[in-house]
Design a protein around this motif. Structure first.
Motif, mmCIF file in Angstrom:
data_model
loop_
_atom_site.group_PDB
_atom_site.id
_atom_site.type_symbol
_atom_site.label_atom_id
_atom_site.label_comp_id
_atom_site.label_asym_id
_atom_site.label_seq_id
_atom_site.Cartn_x
_atom_site.Cartn_y
_atom_site.Cartn_z
ATOM 1 N N PRO A 60 -23.446 6.804 -14.247
ATOM 2 C CA PRO A 60 -23.349 5.908 -13.086
ATOM 3 C C PRO A 60 -22.054 5.094 -13.062
ATOM 4 O O PRO A 60 -21.521 4.794 -11.992
ATOM 5 N N ALA A 61 -21.545 4.787 -14.245
ATOM 6 C CA ALA A 61 -20.282 4.035 -14.289
ATOM 7 C C ALA A 61 -19.141 4.903 -13.749
ATOM 8 O O ALA A 61 -18.311 4.442 -12.957
ATOM 9 N N ASP A 62 -19.117 6.173 -14.175
ATOM 10 C CA ASP A 62 -18.089 7.098 -13.684
ATOM 11 C C ASP A 62 -18.209 7.275 -12.178
ATOM 12 O O ASP A 62 -17.211 7.325 -11.455
ATOM 13 N N PHE A 63 -19.450 7.383 -11.715
ATOM 14 C CA PHE A 63 -19.662 7.594 -10.283
ATOM 15 C C PHE A 63 -19.121 6.414 -9.490
ATOM 16 O O PHE A 63 -18.382 6.581 -8.510
ATOM 17 N N GLY A 64 -19.473 5.196 -9.946
ATOM 18 C CA GLY A 64 -18.990 3.994 -9.257
ATOM 19 C C GLY A 64 -17.469 3.948 -9.234
ATOM 20 O O GLY A 64 -16.850 3.684 -8.192
ATOM 21 N N ASP A 65 -16.865 4.243 -10.383
ATOM 22 C CA ASP A 65 -15.401 4.214 -10.471
ATOM 23 C C ASP A 65 -14.782 5.257 -9.535
ATOM 24 O O ASP A 65 -13.781 4.992 -8.866
ATOM 25 N N ALA A 66 -15.379 6.439 -9.500
ATOM 26 C CA ALA A 66 -14.819 7.523 -8.679
ATOM 27 C C ALA A 66 -14.862 7.153 -7.202
ATOM 28 O O ALA A 66 -13.897 7.384 -6.461
ATOM 29 N N VAL A 67 -15.985 6.558 -6.765
ATOM 30 C CA VAL A 67 -16.102 6.206 -5.354
ATOM 31 C C VAL A 67 -15.112 5.084 -5.016
ATOM 32 O O VAL A 67 -14.398 5.150 -4.004
ATOM 33 N N ARG A 68 -15.052 4.066 -5.861
ATOM 34 C CA ARG A 68 -14.123 2.957 -5.596
ATOM 35 C C ARG A 68 -12.682 3.439 -5.608
ATOM 36 O O ARG A 68 -11.864 3.043 -4.789
ATOM 37 N N SER A 69 -12.396 4.353 -6.541
ATOM 38 C CA SER A 69 -11.035 4.879 -6.619
ATOM 39 C C SER A 69 -10.700 5.679 -5.352
ATOM 40 O O SER A 69 -9.601 5.568 -4.801
ATOM 41 N N ALA A 70 -11.666 6.464 -4.878
ATOM 42 C CA ALA A 70 -11.443 7.244 -3.655
ATOM 43 C C ALA A 70 -11.217 6.317 -2.468
ATOM 44 O O ALA A 70 -10.359 6.572 -1.609
ATOM 45 N N LEU A 71 -11.993 5.226 -2.407
ATOM 46 C CA LEU A 71 -11.849 4.284 -1.293
ATOM 47 C C LEU A 71 -10.516 3.530 -1.381
ATOM 48 O O LEU A 71 -9.890 3.217 -0.374
ATOM 49 N N ARG A 72 -10.078 3.275 -2.618
ATOM 50 C CA ARG A 72 -8.859 2.509 -2.822
ATOM 51 C C ARG A 72 -7.632 3.307 -2.366
ATOM 52 O O ARG A 72 -6.740 2.771 -1.716
ATOM 53 N N VAL A 73 -7.611 4.587 -2.703
ATOM 54 C CA VAL A 73 -6.417 5.376 -2.367
ATOM 55 C C VAL A 73 -6.409 5.802 -0.904
ATOM 56 O O VAL A 73 -5.391 6.245 -0.383
ATOM 57 N N ALA A 74 -7.545 5.679 -0.237
ATOM 58 C CA ALA A 74 -7.618 6.108 1.161
ATOM 59 C C ALA A 74 -7.115 4.986 2.045
ATOM 60 O O ALA A 74 -7.842 4.053 2.363
ATOM 61 N N THR A 75 -5.859 5.086 2.423
ATOM 62 C CA THR A 75 -5.256 4.001 3.191
ATOM 63 C C THR A 75 -4.751 4.474 4.544
ATOM 64 O O THR A 75 -4.077 3.745 5.251
ATOM 65 N N GLY A 76 -5.078 5.706 4.905
ATOM 66 C CA GLY A 76 -4.612 6.263 6.174
ATOM 67 C C GLY A 76 -5.400 5.701 7.347
ATOM 68 O O GLY A 76 -6.148 4.735 7.208
ATOM 69 N N PRO A 77 -5.260 6.325 8.510
ATOM 70 C CA PRO A 77 -5.953 5.845 9.710
ATOM 71 C C PRO A 77 -7.473 6.019 9.634
ATOM 72 O O PRO A 77 -8.195 5.321 10.337
ATOM 73 N N ARG A 78 -7.942 6.933 8.810
ATOM 74 C CA ARG A 78 -9.394 7.166 8.705
ATOM 75 C C ARG A 78 -9.796 7.065 7.243
ATOM 76 O O ARG A 78 -10.095 8.080 6.591
ATOM 77 N N PRO A 79 -9.833 5.836 6.732
ATOM 78 C CA PRO A 79 -10.012 5.676 5.287
ATOM 79 C C PRO A 79 -11.342 6.230 4.761
ATOM 80 O O PRO A 79 -11.372 6.809 3.676
ATOM 81 N N LEU A 80 -12.423 6.087 5.515
ATOM 82 C CA LEU A 80 -13.710 6.575 5.000
ATOM 83 C C LEU A 80 -13.704 8.086 4.845
ATOM 84 O O LEU A 80 -14.148 8.626 3.837
ATOM 85 N N LEU A 81 -13.185 8.749 5.883
ATOM 86 C CA LEU A 81 -13.139 10.209 5.843
ATOM 87 C C LEU A 81 -12.241 10.675 4.699
ATOM 88 O O LEU A 81 -12.565 11.612 3.964
ATOM 89 N N GLU A 82 -11.117 9.998 4.545
ATOM 90 C CA GLU A 82 -10.206 10.375 3.463
ATOM 91 C C GLU A 82 -10.861 10.183 2.104
ATOM 92 O O GLU A 82 -10.678 10.987 1.184
ATOM 93 N N ALA A 83 -11.644 9.106 1.983
ATOM 94 C CA ALA A 83 -12.322 8.860 0.705
ATOM 95 C C ALA A 83 -13.357 9.955 0.443
ATOM 96 O O ALA A 83 -13.491 10.444 -0.688
ATOM 97 N N ALA A 84 -14.087 10.342 1.480
ATOM 98 C CA ALA A 84 -15.082 11.416 1.314
ATOM 99 C C ALA A 84 -14.386 12.707 0.917
ATOM 100 O O ALA A 84 -14.840 13.435 0.030
ATOM 101 N N ARG A 85 -13.246 12.984 1.554
ATOM 102 C CA ARG A 85 -12.463 14.178 1.194
ATOM 103 C C ARG A 85 -12.016 14.108 -0.260
ATOM 104 O O ARG A 85 -12.032 15.110 -0.981
ATOM 105 N N ALA A 86 -11.594 12.909 -0.660
ATOM 106 C CA ALA A 86 -11.092 12.759 -2.025
ATOM 107 C C ALA A 86 -12.206 13.040 -3.037
ATOM 108 O O ALA A 86 -11.963 13.652 -4.084
ATOM 109 N N LEU A 87 -13.426 12.617 -2.722
ATOM 110 C CA LEU A 87 -14.541 12.878 -3.641
ATOM 111 C C LEU A 87 -14.847 14.378 -3.706
ATOM 112 O O LEU A 87 -15.142 14.925 -4.773
ATOM 113 N N VAL A 88 -14.764 15.054 -2.554
ATOM 114 C CA VAL A 88 -14.961 16.506 -2.533
ATOM 115 C C VAL A 88 -13.856 17.188 -3.350
ATOM 116 O O VAL A 88 -14.113 18.088 -4.149
ATOM 117 N N ALA A 89 -12.645 16.714 -3.172
ATOM 118 C CA ALA A 89 -11.515 17.284 -3.907
ATOM 119 C C ALA A 89 -11.694 17.071 -5.408
ATOM 120 O O ALA A 89 -11.366 17.951 -6.218
#
Lengths: 431, 422
Positions: free
Chosen positions: A354-383
């Motif tokens: 669960p710690a890794d999962f939390g970190d991965a999601v926060r990290s994905a949200l942090r790097v997603a700074t484009g016009p559609r940050p949520l979608l980019e974060a979801a893509r990053a998790l898939v990637a």
């Protein structure tokens, strides 16, 4: 569907997807897209499964026989270049290369649903499976989101159809969930799903303390939606390919309805929901219906259990052989900001801690700074899951949830009429 | 006519596997024409009139059968009757002509048949060649012939084979042997080349019913020349294409190349019916998650594609998927093996190799029993004593009626259809 190349990077693999897999650019042909955005009047807009099989269930068996006869004659080289052997224009109308025979891609290989700031979801075939048997549903409104993630049971026949049908059926039923603070009366909300269904509402095993929790009526709707999805999947056995009778289509389901700070959720199988707050380990809200979970509960070492070949054997599912569906449900009202993450095991398998999962999601949200940050974060998790091996289909949905602050509540009150009007379209029996 | 083609297979292959099997069911149903022929039809009846036909009242029975057959020919269908002796002689109508069926011409033909007398030898190659020459007048027609004989071919070795090579695909020929002095292998050679059937009519009395049934079947055909077109990807090869229902018929060698990646296999003429084909393709093995179109199977007539079905290959690491056995493929693989072991058993028995014959017939009993092919199991029981069909334990019978063994041989290729419940 029309096969297209990505205009911006000419990546062949982009075919059939709503977005280019190489550069992420949106493709002109949106047939595979599940793009949604909140509408101005606050009504829920839905995005269903992408390939359309759910709309034409009986058509799956006959599809091969009904294939275009013209394709059997001299194949016109009007298609896309084959991504496998490189023959120019060799991909035929069925998606196979006319030279090497390899499948160039399917609409469901990669689908995305964009709810802008409200929610986003991405589903991907992964690297090892030949098709995407996961399916998702995302519908968003003002401060409202309905999310479903389903994972087809690969040992069943047509699991991709099962997941698609389940996601659509549950998603449509979730629209009945009312905002607890805005419903005219609590009783009205619980009766809304329908007379017969209301008597079943007590069945789901509600894990949260009853009474005080305002999100509880939402959870009841989620439970009914999952039961409705179960019925839809169970009905598949009598349609289409006769092999469905020997091994009926089956899938898992995890569903959530978010209304402001109130969240109702439910599940059957081993797809999961996590709550990821700004810090600390992710909180798994679901409890897998799986062999691994079962033996861990009985005291087995979690790491050993998760590495067992039987780890993913699920103990509950949707399908004709599943019997009566009694989904487990839960409800809560957010006290802090956080993200609801719904995913199939294609993601959480690589983030079991669960710690890794939390970190991965926060990290994905942090790097997603484009016009559609949520979608980019979801893509990053898939990637992430793909880079870790992509051994299974991967589906992930992100829904930010915030506590209702006073100012926002007032703002909501102003839009209340129009917002409720939108929902009333779906459930006019209210009031 | 409208056609459908449906493929049954387990598309999931284990890693490294390269053999793709599918059963394709081709079904035709009456379309716009209400199942009526859109093209003309021509029928040729070849009756062996060699000297041996005088025995056991065969000639009398053959005359009666030929008359019954003539009476079954629809009005408007062109027809001719060939008397088979040391050469081919046209009995009706005048040499080189075809009659148009009507009450008048049928009555004329029946009078001509009364004149048929047995004398001379057996020259099947010459008979078939004359039939082919008559059929040549009617391109596009549904062409069907009946060949009746009671003995061995008397032509020099290799002549019949040469003729068959020359006329294969020009018409359909159903062969019937009366009595037990003819060779199953010889008529099977003709039937296989001419996409027809072979059967024994042990007693002359059975000839009339047999002829009527063949003509009625031929009159029900509404399409002349249907073909199965098989497209395969580069580096893939067709291992075999077999008709597996209603009877086993290997079509692999009849392939006609159609473009660089496809070949056509003749299916003969079609009425309202359904047949099953087993297609086996060798493909280069893929990696996990790869999906390949291993074959595109089309039902075609000239350039018209009537129906199409896809045979796929999907490589998976999931053994639960790759080890699934497709019922259709398993069933028809068994039926093809059944035909093979019966024929091998008969050859072994004739050669005096009783040990091999017992093993082959034992396996046949097992396969026939498992698949519910009771017709074949019953025929087998006349040649061997079946002690336990489930384990394939059999004992050769000391005394076997020759007709029973020939019936088993001719019927060995008859299959039963698999249940569609799975």
């Amino acid at each position: 569907m029309i096969l297209t190349e990505c205009d911006s990077c000419a990546e062949g693999r982009a075919s059939g997807a709503a977005f280019c897999e190489a550069c992420g650019r949106r493709l002109t042909d949106a047939a595979g897209s599940a793009d949604v955005s909140p509408t101005a009047d606050g009504s829920l807009s839905g995005a269903g499964p992408a390939s359309g099989e759910a709309d034409a269930l009986s058509g799956t068996a006959g599809s091969a026989a009904a294939a275009s006869p013209a394709a059997g004659a001299a194949p016109a080289r009007g298609g896309r270049d084959c991504p496998h052997c490189g023959t120019p224009g060799a991909v035929g109308p069925e998606g196979y290369c006319d030279e090497c025979g390899m499948l160039a891609g399917r609409p469901r290989d990669h689908t995305e649903a964009d709810g802008d700031a409200v929610a986003a979801a991405v589903s991907d075939r992964g690297r090892r499976h030949h098709r995407n048997e996961d399916a998702m549903w995302l519908a968003v409104g003002a401060e409202a989101a309905d999310v479903v993630v389903c994972d087809g049971v690969s040992s069943s026949f047509d699991p991709d159809v099962a997941s698609e049908v389940a996601a659509k059926a549950a998603g449509e039923l979730l629209a009945r969930a009312q905002h607890p603070d805005r419903a005219p009366a609590q009783a009205g909300a619980t009766e809304a799903p329908g007379d017969e269904a209301a008597t079943d509402a007590g069945d789901p095993d509600v894990t949260q303390p009853p009474g005080a929790e305002p999100a509880l009526p939402i959870a009841e709707v989620v439970g009914l939606a999952i039961q409705g999805a179960g019925e839809a999947v169970a009905a598949l056995v009598g349609t289409g390919d006769p092999r469905r009778q020997a091994s009926n289509p089956a899938c898992t389901i995890v569903a959530a309805a978010v209304r402001g700070p109130h969240v109702g959720f439910g599940w059957v199988g081993d797809s999961r929901i996590y709550w990821v707050s700004p810090e600390g380990p992710a909180e798994q809200l679901t409890e897998d219906d799986s062999w691994a979970r079962h033996v861990i509960a009985m005291g087995a070492d979690p790491r050993v259990a998760m590495n067992d070949p039987k780890a993913h054997a699920i103990t509950a599912w949707l399908g004709a052989d599943a019997g009566r569906i009694t989904p487990r449900v839960g409800a809560f009202t957010a006290r802090v900001d956080g993200h609801l993450v719904l995913c199939s095991d294609g993601l959480w398998n690589y983030l079991a801690d669960p710690a890794d999962f939390g970190d991965a999601v926060r990290s994905a949200l942090r790097v997603a700074t484009g016009p559609r940050p949520l979608l980019e974060a979801a893509r990053a998790l898939v990637a992430y899951a793909n880079s870790a091996g992509g051994a299974d289909n991967i589906t992930v949905a992100l829904v930010p949830v915030s506590p209702e602050i006073q100012a926002e509540a007032e703002g909501d009150a102003e839009t209340n009429d129009s917002g409720e009007a939108g929902k009333s379209d779906i459930e006019p029996s209210e009031a | 006519m409208s056609y459908s083609a449906e493929a049954f297979q387990n598309e999931y292959l284990a890693m490294g596997a390269s053999e793709v099997n599918a059963i394709v069911t081709v079904t035709s149903s009456g379309g716009d024409g209400g199942g009526r022929r859109a093209v003309g039809a021509t029928e040729v009846i070849i009756v062996d009139a060699s000297g041996s036909m005088q025995a056991e009242g065969r000639m009398l029975a053959a005359r009666q059968a030929a008359k019954a057959a003539v009476n079954c020919i629809d009005d408007g269908v062109r027809f001719a009757i060939i008397a088979g002796v040391s050469t081919a002689q046209q009995l009706f109508p005048d040499p080189g002509q075809l009659a148009v069926s009507s009450p008048q011409t049928r009555a004329d033909a029946i009078r001509a048949i009364d004149r048929l007398q047995a004398s001379g030898g057996t020259a099947m190659g010459a008979w078939l060649l004359l039939a082919a020459q008559l059929f040549e007048q009617r391109p596009g027609d549904i062409k069907h012939a009946i060949l009746l004989t009671d003995g061995d071919n008397g032509e020099r070795y290799g002549y019949l084979e040469g003729i068959l090579e020359q006329i294969a695909g020009k018409f359909i020929c159903d062969c019937r042997g009366v009595g037990t002095n003819w060779k199953v292998s010889e008529l099977r050679k003709i039937a296989t080349a001419m996409l027809g059937t072979v059967d024994i009519v042990a007693r002359p009395e059975g000839l009339t019913a047999s002829f009527e049934q063949m003509i009625t079947g031929a009159m029900g055909k509404t399409a002349a020349d249907v073909q199965l077109k098989v497209w395969t990807p580069v580096n893939a090869t067709v291992r075999f294409v077999k008709q597996v229902e209603p009877q086993v018929m290997d079509l692999t060698g009849k392939r006609v190349q159609d473009g660089p990646r496809a070949g056509r296999y003749p299916l003969g003429s079609w009425g309202q019916e359904s047949r099953d084909y087993h297609v086996c393709i060798d493909v280069p093995a893929g990696s996990s998650g790869d999906e390949m179109l291993a074959a595109r199977i089309s039902v075609v007539e000239d350039d018209t594609v009537h129906a199409q079905s896809l045979v796929r290959a999907v490589w998976t690491e999931d053994t639960a998927l790759s080890t699934r056995i497709n019922r259709q493929v398993a069933h028809y693989t068994g039926q093809a093996e059944l035909a093979e072991v019966i024929q091998e058993g008969i050859v072994a028995r004739d050669a005096g190799d009783e040990r091999t014959a017992t093993i082959k017939f034992g396996r046949a009993a097992q396969l026939a029993h498992e698949s519910g092919n009771t017709a074949t199991e019953d025929l087998l029981a006349k040649v061997v004593e079946i002690e336990d069909a489930a384990t394939g334990t059999v004992r050769l019978r000391r005394k076997v009626n020759v007709a029973d063994e020939m019936a088993l041989d001719t019927q060995s290729t008859k299959t039963v259809r698999v249940g569609r419940s799975q």
